[in-house]
Scaffold this motif. Structure first.
Motif, PDB file in Angstrom:
ATOM      1  N   TYR A 157      15.589  23.477 -25.604  1.00  0.00           N
ATOM      2  CA  TYR A 157      16.598  23.050 -24.642  1.00  0.00           C
ATOM      3  C   TYR A 157      17.168  21.678 -25.011  1.00  0.00           C
ATOM      4  N   ASP A 158      18.407  21.469 -24.578  1.00  0.00           N
ATOM      5  CA  ASP A 158      19.041  20.160 -24.776  1.00  0.00           C
ATOM      6  C   ASP A 158      18.544  19.159 -23.742  1.00  0.00           C
ATOM      7  N   ILE A 159      18.257  19.653 -22.532  1.00  0.00           N
ATOM      8  CA  ILE A 159      17.736  18.811 -21.458  1.00  0.00           C
ATOM      9  C   ILE A 159      16.578  19.540 -20.779  1.00  0.00           C
ATOM     10  N   ILE A 160      15.467  18.849 -20.620  1.00  0.00           N
ATOM     11  CA  ILE A 160      14.380  19.316 -19.757  1.00  0.00           C
ATOM     12  C   ILE A 160      14.282  18.305 -18.621  1.00  0.00           C
ATOM     13  N   TYR A 161      14.587  18.751 -17.425  1.00  0.00           N
ATOM     14  CA  TYR A 161      14.549  17.887 -16.241  1.00  0.00           C
ATOM     15  C   TYR A 161      13.313  18.277 -15.443  1.00  0.00           C
ATOM     16  N   ASP A 162      12.288  17.448 -15.540  1.00  0.00           N
ATOM     17  CA  ASP A 162      11.008  17.720 -14.886  1.00  0.00           C
ATOM     18  C   ASP A 162      11.009  17.059 -13.508  1.00  0.00           C
ATOM     19  N   THR A 163      11.558  17.758 -12.523  1.00  0.00           N
ATOM     20  CA  THR A 163      11.787  17.157 -11.206  1.00  0.00           C
ATOM     21  C   THR A 163      10.493  16.778 -10.493  1.00  0.00           C
ATOM     22  N   ILE A 164       9.372  17.388 -10.873  1.00  0.00           N
ATOM     23  CA  ILE A 164       8.104  17.157 -10.188  1.00  0.00           C
ATOM     24  C   ILE A 164       7.107  16.366 -11.035  1.00  0.00           C
ATOM     25  N   GLY A 165       7.479  16.044 -12.264  1.00  0.00           N
ATOM     26  CA  GLY A 165       6.615  15.242 -13.121  1.00  0.00           C
ATOM     27  C   GLY A 165       5.307  15.911 -13.486  1.00  0.00           C
TER      28      GLY A 165
ATOM     29  N   LYS B 250      10.213  24.699  -0.005  1.00  0.00           N
ATOM     30  CA  LYS B 250      11.363  25.237  -0.740  1.00  0.00           C
ATOM     31  C   LYS B 250      12.586  24.436  -0.315  1.00  0.00           C
ATOM     32  N   GLY B 251      13.132  23.672  -1.211  1.00  0.00           N
ATOM     33  CA  GLY B 251      14.277  22.851  -0.842  1.00  0.00           C
ATOM     34  C   GLY B 251      13.861  21.667  -0.006  1.00  0.00           C
ATOM     35  N   ASN B 252      14.373  21.587   1.238  1.00  0.00           N
ATOM     36  CA  ASN B 252      14.243  20.372   2.021  1.00  0.00           C
ATOM     37  C   ASN B 252      13.563  20.582   3.370  1.00  0.00           C
ATOM     38  N   VAL B 253      12.896  19.526   3.822  1.00  0.00           N
ATOM     39  CA  VAL B 253      12.304  19.473   5.153  1.00  0.00           C
ATOM     40  C   VAL B 253      12.984  18.347   5.921  1.00  0.00           C
ATOM     41  N   VAL B 254      13.356  18.628   7.171  1.00  0.00           N
ATOM     42  CA  VAL B 254      14.182  17.692   7.938  1.00  0.00           C
ATOM     43  C   VAL B 254      13.571  17.448   9.312  1.00  0.00           C
ATOM     44  N   LEU B 255      13.669  16.197   9.779  1.00  0.00           N
ATOM     45  CA  LEU B 255      13.360  15.851  11.168  1.00  0.00           C
ATOM     46  C   LEU B 255      14.652  15.838  11.962  1.00  0.00           C
ATOM     47  N   VAL B 256      14.668  16.573  13.057  1.00  0.00           N
ATOM     48  CA  VAL B 256      15.850  16.599  13.938  1.00  0.00           C
ATOM     49  C   VAL B 256      15.613  15.609  15.063  1.00  0.00           C
TER      50      VAL B 256
ATOM     51  N   SER C 191      12.535  24.906  -7.363  1.00  0.00           N
ATOM     52  CA  SER C 191      12.660  25.328  -5.962  1.00  0.00           C
ATOM     53  C   SER C 191      12.483  24.198  -4.968  1.00  0.00           C
ATOM     54  N   GLY C 192      12.278  22.971  -5.437  1.00  0.00           N
ATOM     55  CA  GLY C 192      12.139  21.828  -4.552  1.00  0.00           C
ATOM     56  C   GLY C 192      13.483  21.216  -4.193  1.00  0.00           C
ATOM     57  N   SER C 193      13.471  20.079  -3.516  1.00  0.00           N
ATOM     58  CA  SER C 193      14.731  19.451  -3.102  1.00  0.00           C
ATOM     59  C   SER C 193      15.549  18.991  -4.307  1.00  0.00           C
ATOM     60  N   LEU C 194      14.899  18.381  -5.304  1.00  0.00           N
ATOM     61  CA  LEU C 194      15.613  17.972  -6.511  1.00  0.00           C
ATOM     62  C   LEU C 194      15.985  19.181  -7.356  1.00  0.00           C
ATOM     63  N   GLY C 195      15.066  20.140  -7.440  1.00  0.00           N
ATOM     64  CA  GLY C 195      15.280  21.300  -8.296  1.00  0.00           C
ATOM     65  C   GLY C 195      16.388  22.212  -7.826  1.00  0.00           C
ATOM     66  N   THR C 196      16.432  22.512  -6.509  1.00  0.00           N
ATOM     67  CA  THR C 196      17.490  23.399  -6.009  1.00  0.00           C
ATOM     68  C   THR C 196      18.859  22.767  -6.202  1.00  0.00           C
ATOM     69  N   ALA C 197      18.940  21.451  -6.057  1.00  0.00           N
ATOM     70  CA  ALA C 197      20.204  20.764  -6.321  1.00  0.00           C
ATOM     71  C   ALA C 197      20.522  20.768  -7.809  1.00  0.00           C
ATOM     72  N   ALA C 198      19.498  20.553  -8.640  1.00  0.00           N
ATOM     73  CA  ALA C 198      19.710  20.456 -10.090  1.00  0.00           C
ATOM     74  C   ALA C 198      20.211  21.767 -10.683  1.00  0.00           C
ATOM     75  N   VAL C 199      19.666  22.896 -10.224  1.00  0.00           N
ATOM     76  CA  VAL C 199      20.116  24.187 -10.735  1.00  0.00           C
ATOM     77  C   VAL C 199      21.612  24.353 -10.463  1.00  0.00           C
ATOM     78  N   GLN C 200      22.029  24.054  -9.246  1.00  0.00           N
ATOM     79  CA  GLN C 200      23.436  24.217  -8.880  1.00  0.00           C
ATOM     80  C   GLN C 200      24.338  23.226  -9.620  1.00  0.00           C
ATOM     81  N   LEU C 201      23.874  21.985  -9.759  1.00  0.00           N
ATOM     82  CA  LEU C 201      24.682  20.981 -10.453  1.00  0.00           C
ATOM     83  C   LEU C 201      24.803  21.292 -11.939  1.00  0.00           C
ATOM     84  N   ALA C 202      23.717  21.735 -12.563  1.00  0.00           N
ATOM     85  CA  ALA C 202      23.767  22.082 -13.985  1.00  0.00           C
ATOM     86  C   ALA C 202      24.740  23.233 -14.225  1.00  0.00           C
ATOM     87  N   LYS C 203      24.765  24.217 -13.320  1.00  0.00           N
ATOM     88  CA  LYS C 203      25.736  25.312 -13.425  1.00  0.00           C
ATOM     89  C   LYS C 203      27.158  24.786 -13.220  1.00  0.00           C
TER      90      LYS C 203
END
Length: 328
Positions: free
Chosen positions: A217-225, A321-327, A164-176
């Motif tokens: 699993y073939d790949i375990i991607y531990d986005t948060i270590g 959850k996902g990303n935090v941005v400065l405007v 559910s983090g910035s790397l994780g939310t991207a990774a779920v979509q990219l893996a699909k």
């Protein structure tokens, strides 16, 4: 002639979010091969908070030992080109762009100067500036780990820890996107978000340990270590790979050891330190995926530039959850 001024987030010493200061500094000038970008949005990432603290300590070798060598922090950005050098042919005034400054930092500011051949691309039309500012963090890192380091293939089973983090939310979509069967690991409150991104299965880490389910699993991607190769090893298939963007001894030692023996591997990569041509290839692929509608940015919170302290405090909680941005 007196230099024009701009607002920027400056760090003069390492520490808590309170070390962040908004200051008036000189607006950058550009050389003939550079462009001047008016920044509209810039993310606050886990990496930014680690650099603010100089954590791990070894990072001081390139950040600066007693204080940051480059006081304006931030690497990712999205904005509009305000001026171009005489030798620049690839971009023009008014172009909407996104990219990252890498080890030059300086993105948490109203303006940045960038080489035209740097890590920079035209913003996808189906993304806002806030969304595009995050592409070089989670999406680019996860694309590098899944495609280049993990060599993901259609039909593989992939587990994303920290889904559910910035790397994780991207990774779920990219893996699909690459045709994998995806399991996402997150907290109870974020399970529905992870499912909505396309995860085939979800695991609530507050109730279940993914290394003890009996699934492999073939790949375990531990986005948060948060796990380790040795702990995750039993959840890997015979030639499975454990990927971590967080460099710790629990990754470094098995990475060296498994490179010489054994079927199961541990791998690490510092994506932001890759050569510019490799990063540009990743950006080109990401633009294709985004424009095809296969990857969306998850925005959790947006803060004005002068609330960077609050933004860093929130990222430090580990609950974004996902990303935090400065405007800007």
């Amino acid at each position: 002639m007196k230099a024009e001024k701009m607002k920027a987030i400056v760090v003069t010493k390492y520490g808590s979010p309170e070390v962040l200061q908004i200051q008036n500094v000189d607006k950058p000038s550009i050389k003939e091969d550079e462009i001047l970008i008016k920044v509209h949005a810039t993310p606050v990432t886990k990496a930014d908070t680690m650099m603010r603290k100089a954590d791990p300590y070894i990072s001081r070798f390139f950040l600066g030992f007693s204080r940051p060598k480059r006081p304006i922090i931030g690497t990712g950005f999205a904005g509009t080109i305000e001026n171009v050098g005489e030798a620049v042919k690839e971009f023009k005034i008014g172009d909407s762009v996104f990219g990252e400054t890498g080890v030059n930092f300086s993105a948490n500011a109203e303006y940045i100067a960038m080489p035209a051949n740097g890590v920079l691309a035209i913003k996808p039309e189906n993304m806002s500036f806030e969304e595009a500012a995050t592409i070089c963090d989670g999406p680019m890192t996860s694309l590098n780990f899944l495609r280049e380091i993990g060599q993901i293939k259609q039909g593989q089973k992939v587990l994303i820890n920290g889904a559910s983090g910035s790397l994780g939310t991207a990774a779920v979509q990219l893996a699909k996107y690459f045709g994998a069967e995806v399991t996402g690991v997150s907290s109870t409150r974020n399970l529905e978000l992870v499912k909505s991104l396309g995860a085939d299965k979800v695991i609530d880490y507050t109730k279940e340990d993914f290394t003890k389910t009996g699934e492999t699993y073939d790949i375990i991607y531990d986005t948060i270590g948060k796990s380790s190769f040795f702990k995750s090893k039993k959840a890997l298939n015979p030639k499975g790979v454990y990927l971590s963007p967080v460099l710790k001894l629990s990754v470094l030692i098995p990475m060296i050891w498994t490179s010489m023996m054994g079927g199961k591997k541990a791998k690490f990569s510092a994506t932001g330190l890759l050569p510019t041509p490799e990063l540009l290839k990743l950006l080109k692929k990401l633009r294709q995926i985004i424009e095809g509608g296969y990857l969306k940015t998850i925005l959790d919170k947006s803060y004005p530039l002068d609330q960077s302290v609050e933004a860093h405090r929130y990222v430090d909680t580990g609950r974004k959850k996902g990303n935090v941005v400065l405007v800007v």
